[in-house]
Design an enzyme around this catalytic site. Sequence first.
Site, PDB file in Angstrom:
ATOM      1  N   ARG A 137      36.922 -13.322 -36.451  1.00 50.59           N
ATOM      2  CA  ARG A 137      36.135 -12.084 -37.201  1.00 50.59           C
ATOM      3  C   ARG A 137      37.229 -11.112 -37.151  1.00 50.59           C
ATOM      4  NH1 ARG A 137      29.885 -12.863 -35.114  1.00 50.59           N
ATOM      5  NH2 ARG A 137      29.053 -14.458 -36.575  1.00 50.59           N
ATOM      6  N   GLY A 180      23.334 -15.309 -41.638  1.00 52.59           N
ATOM      7  CA  GLY A 180      21.786 -14.504 -41.871  1.00 52.59           C
ATOM      8  C   GLY A 180      21.859 -13.917 -43.152  1.00 52.59           C
TER       9      GLY A 180
END
Length: 400
Positions: free
Chosen positions: A37, A375
Site C-alpha cells: 500500500r 469494500g
Amino acid sequence: MARTLRDLPADLAGKRALVRVDYNVPLEAGEVADATRVEASLPTLRWLLLRGARPVLLSHLGRPGGRPNPAFSLAPVGPVLAGLLGVGVDFAAPCDGESALRASRELVAGRILLLENTRFLPGEAANDRALAGRLARLGDFFVNDAFGTLHRAHASTTGVPGQLHPSAAGLLVERELKALGVLADPPRPFAVAFGGAKIGDKIDLMRRFLERADCLLVGGAMANTFLRARGVDTGASLVEETALDLARSILSEAEEKIRLPVDVTVTSRAGDPGAKVEEVPVDAIEPGMAAVDIGPESRARYATSLRGCASFFWNGPMGLFEDSRFAAGTFALAEAAAEITAAGAFTVIGGGDSAAAVRRAGLIGGVSHVCTGGGAALEYLGSGRLPGLDALSSRERNMP
C-alpha cells in the site's frame, strides 16, 4: 467524475498538498511486514514533488478505537516510505495538533511530512466537522489517493474536502476507477467469481453482475449457503442461515448462469493440523465434517468456465486459503485468471482476501488489475458512488 491532479492549478510550487493515503499496512514486531500500500502511493507523491508541492500525509492504520495506541502508530511507515521514494520523511503527532500544523508550515521542499494515525482521534470515524477543520489547516489543497477508504464518510476522507479547496483524486484512485469502469460494459464473454462467507454483503452486486455476466462462479462459505438452499446436506459447514431465502431467490432468477462446487475439501476441525481432511462430492459430506475449499473437479470446471472469457471479476477466496491445506481452490482460480490474462482478457481482482491470495500465489503481476480496497470496489461497482469520491466533486473553488 471527481477532479484529478491534472485539474489542479498549474503552479503548485511551495503549496502544501494534504494527501489522504492508505497506509493501513500489516505490522510485525513494530515493522512494516508488507509495503504494497505504501508503494501504491508513490506515483502521486512523485507527481506532487516534481511540481514543487510539499506533501503532508494523512492515513489510518488498524482499528485503535479512537484513542492513541502505540501498536497502531504510523511511525514505522516513515522509514519505509523514505527508502522507497528516496526523500526525507518527517513525522508529527498527533495529526490535528499545533505541532503538526507547525511542522506542515515549516516543511522543507523536497521532503514529506507523515502524520500520526487519524483513528487515534474519536472524531475521525464520526466525521466530526471540527476535526476536519483542524486537519484542513495542514494543507493548501487536498488530494485523496486512498481508494480503500473512499466508502467511509470519515473526517479525513469526506470532511476535509468540504473545507479545503481545491480537491482532487490521486493517480491511484484514478487508476482504480478506470479499471472498475471497464466492468460497467465488460468485454464478453464475462465471468464473475464470488467467494468468502456472506451473501448478504454482496447480494446487490451479484444481481447486478448476473444481468451482464455469462457465468458466476461461487466458492468459499458462500457456496455452502447456496448448496444448502438447493437442498444439499452440508454437514457442519459454515452456512449463512439468514441468507438461505436470498440464495434461493438468486438461484431461481439465474440458475443457468451460476456454477456451484460439485466436490469439496472437508475437515473435521478447521485449524487443527491433525484433523481429518478429505475430498468428497458435495452430496457426500458427513455429519461433523465442514467444507473448507472447493474440490479438484470443481477447480477444473471453474478453470474451464474461464477459458475463452474476455473479462473476469473476482472477489472473495474459494476456501480457507490461509491454511495451505485448504488453499488449492483459491490458488487454482488465481492461476486460471493469470492464464486468461496472458491470452488477452481483462481481469480485475476485487481487493481484500482475494487480492491477498493472488499475491500469496505469486501471481499479482499476472492479472490486469488488483484493487487496493475490496469494500470500496464492491460499493462502487454496486452503486456507482462513493462518499469520498462525491466529496471531491461537490464544489469548485480556486486555490487561495
